[in-house]
Design a protein around this motif. Sequence first.
Motif, mmCIF file in Angstrom:
data_model
loop_
_atom_site.group_PDB
_atom_site.id
_atom_site.type_symbol
_atom_site.label_atom_id
_atom_site.label_comp_id
_atom_site.label_asym_id
_atom_site.label_seq_id
_atom_site.Cartn_x
_atom_site.Cartn_y
_atom_site.Cartn_z
ATOM 1 N N TYR A 167 -7.766 -0.256 -4.751
ATOM 2 C CA TYR A 167 -8.536 0.812 -4.305
ATOM 3 C C TYR A 167 -7.556 1.936 -4.283
ATOM 4 N N TRP A 171 -3.982 1.161 -2.623
ATOM 5 C CA TRP A 171 -4.046 -0.332 -2.056
ATOM 6 C C TRP A 171 -3.447 -1.157 -3.070
ATOM 7 N N PRO A 172 -2.755 -2.234 -2.743
ATOM 8 C CA PRO A 172 -2.443 -3.355 -3.901
ATOM 9 C C PRO A 172 -3.490 -4.043 -4.545
ATOM 10 N N ASN A 173 -4.715 -4.172 -3.993
ATOM 11 C CA ASN A 173 -5.705 -4.680 -4.739
ATOM 12 C C ASN A 173 -6.662 -3.838 -5.780
ATOM 13 N N THR A 227 0.828 -1.239 -0.113
ATOM 14 C CA THR A 227 -0.018 0.045 0.029
ATOM 15 C C THR A 227 1.016 1.271 0.107
#
Lengths: 127, 183
Positions: free
Chosen positions: A68, A64-66, A45
Amino acid sequence: MKMKKYVIAIILSLIIISSALARSTGCKEGNCENGYGKWVYTDKTTYEGEWVGTKKHGQGTETWPNGYIYRGEFKNSLWNGVGTLNFPDGSTYEGEWVNGFMNGKGTFTWSDGNQKTGIWKNGKLQE
Amino acid sequence: MSNENYLTKLKGLPEPIKQFGGLISIIAFIFLTFFILNNIFGEGDELVAKMKAEEERIIQERKLNKLISSLPSGVLVSFDGTENFKLTEELYEAVCNATKLIPQRAIMGANFLNYRAHEIYTINGNKITETFVKWDKEKNKCFAGFVVSGKNVGVDETITVSGEALSFLSTGIDTRVYFIKNF
């Protein structure tokens, strides 16, 4: 004797891994105490923006890594003020935030283009 | 009278044949004993079914492991519009079935739309009671979720947060749900 070697090898590898991790996290650019800087967390992040007294404060972007991505105002390291959150699928919320949640006036846009505007309270649109 | 004759004939048999006969009798006795014991205490067909199911599970797990190692490392998505690896419908189902883990950021993301779940999650030290990832055959979609439970202002509460699992992270060793769309 063999056991001793194994223990030394494990300790050495732990030191190398932790130092490698330490190098890839933390303040990577600028001033992350008072000023403008980029901080990278262990889970990848990132926060790039303004810092006051080692806290995220002012304008900034948190990724965020995913997928967001929040762009907007921060207060005491939390999403506070006006900001936009991009969800990983392309949906967005643009509006007011209090303590990391959608609170106040805001517009939610789904990835298919549908929109809902209104007053939000703790992440819920007040009908 | 005939029984006596029969015994006399047996006694008169050569020693190796008598020993062989004895051996056969012992073996038959052992088999019979085990057969009786198995009927009384054994699980029979149920055990066979269990073993078959376990074998099937192992075969499926091997297939899934092979699939996971063949996937590119990084983010895998089931929707268009990103630069990430786009899963085909077949791969989407396979990855869904292979995935068990839901990392913290995916949970935190889903909690944006569920404040009560967020509260319980943080109050109880980011503890998750249960996670699930399931392929819905009727909808042809992957659903993932988690259960948070604990005391919130002195009251025991349990909340299930679930939604469509739209993206995954492939680490090369396993796959993880990366985005739960619960809105």
